[in-house]
Design a protein around this motif. Structure first.
Motif, short mmCIF file in Angstrom:
data_model
loop_
_atom_site.label_atom_id
_atom_site.label_comp_id
_atom_site.label_asym_id
_atom_site.label_seq_id
_atom_site.Cartn_x
_atom_site.Cartn_y
_atom_site.Cartn_z
N LEU A 47 0.86 -1.18 0.00
CA LEU A 47 0.00 0.00 0.00
C LEU A 47 0.89 1.23 0.00
CD1 LEU A 47 -1.86 -2.35 1.07
CD2 LEU A 47 -3.20 -0.53 2.11
N LEU A 48 0.65 2.13 -0.95
CA LEU A 48 1.50 3.30 -1.11
C LEU A 48 0.68 4.58 -1.04
CD1 LEU A 48 2.57 0.92 -3.25
CD2 LEU A 48 4.35 2.61 -3.51
N ARG A 49 1.30 5.61 -0.47
CA ARG A 49 0.75 6.97 -0.46
C ARG A 49 1.83 7.86 -1.02
NH1 ARG A 49 -0.94 8.49 5.18
NH2 ARG A 49 1.27 8.20 5.51
N ALA A 50 1.51 8.60 -2.07
CA ALA A 50 2.48 9.48 -2.72
C ALA A 50 3.76 8.73 -3.09
CB ALA A 50 2.80 10.68 -1.83
N GLY A 51 3.60 7.48 -3.53
CA GLY A 51 4.73 6.68 -3.98
C GLY A 51 5.55 6.03 -2.89
N GLU A 52 5.19 6.25 -1.63
CA GLU A 52 5.94 5.67 -0.51
C GLU A 52 5.14 4.54 0.12
OE1 GLU A 52 7.66 8.32 2.33
OE2 GLU A 52 7.94 9.88 0.82
N ARG A 53 5.85 3.42 0.33
CA ARG A 53 5.20 2.25 0.93
C ARG A 53 4.83 2.55 2.38
NH1 ARG A 53 6.72 -3.85 -0.27
NH2 ARG A 53 5.07 -4.80 0.95
N ALA A 58 0.79 2.80 9.92
CA ALA A 58 0.66 4.17 9.42
C ALA A 58 -0.79 4.65 9.50
CB ALA A 58 1.15 4.26 7.98
N ALA A 59 -0.95 5.91 9.87
CA ALA A 59 -2.28 6.53 9.93
C ALA A 59 -2.64 7.08 8.56
CB ALA A 59 -2.29 7.64 10.96
N LEU A 60 -3.92 7.02 8.24
CA LEU A 60 -4.43 7.59 7.00
C LEU A 60 -5.25 8.83 7.34
CD1 LEU A 60 -5.56 4.31 5.25
CD2 LEU A 60 -3.47 5.61 4.84
N ALA A 61 -5.02 9.89 6.58
CA ALA A 61 -5.73 11.14 6.79
C ALA A 61 -6.82 11.30 5.73
CB ALA A 61 -4.75 12.31 6.71
N PRO A 62 -7.86 12.05 6.04
CA PRO A 62 -8.88 12.33 5.03
C PRO A 62 -8.23 12.94 3.79
CG PRO A 62 -9.59 13.10 7.18
CD PRO A 62 -8.15 12.70 7.32
N GLY A 63 -8.64 12.46 2.65
CA GLY A 63 -8.10 12.97 1.40
C GLY A 63 -6.88 12.23 0.88
N LEU A 65 -4.68 9.55 -0.94
CA LEU A 65 -4.83 8.66 -2.08
C LEU A 65 -3.91 7.48 -1.84
CD1 LEU A 65 -5.88 7.92 -4.89
CD2 LEU A 65 -4.04 9.33 -5.83
N VAL A 66 -4.47 6.29 -1.68
CA VAL A 66 -3.70 5.09 -1.40
C VAL A 66 -3.82 4.15 -2.59
CG1 VAL A 66 -3.47 3.10 0.13
CG2 VAL A 66 -4.12 5.33 1.07
#
Length: 75
Positions: A47-53, A58-63, A65-66
């Motif tokens: 699972l990546l956010r902004a290209g980082e695994r 890890a916490a996910l914030a509203p908005g 993109l995963v």
């Protein structure tokens, strides 16, 4: 928003989903509940956010993109 690719999309039955979960671990759990093959496939995905695994802690914030990417083979 969650974008799923290849085997992950097939196992979950969607290319994109909206979720309100607070951590990567809870997102994995939610995705794993969406199909018979989903638990096995999602457990293997990165699972990546902004290209980082992301780690499961890890916490996910509203908005956020995963992207959910299954393992790839080949060369």
């Amino acid at each position: 928003m969650v974008r799923l690719f290849a085997a992950a999309a097939e196992a979950v039955g969607a290319n994109e989903l909206t979720t309100s979960t607070g951590s990567v671990a809870s997102l994995r759990e939610e995705l794993a509940g969406r199909g018979a093959e989903a638990p096995r496939v999602i457990a293997q995905c990165a699972l990546l956010r902004a290209g980082e695994r992301l780690s499961d802690e890890a916490a996910l914030a509203p908005g956020d993109l995963v992207d959910v990417l299954p393992p790839f083979a080949g060369g």
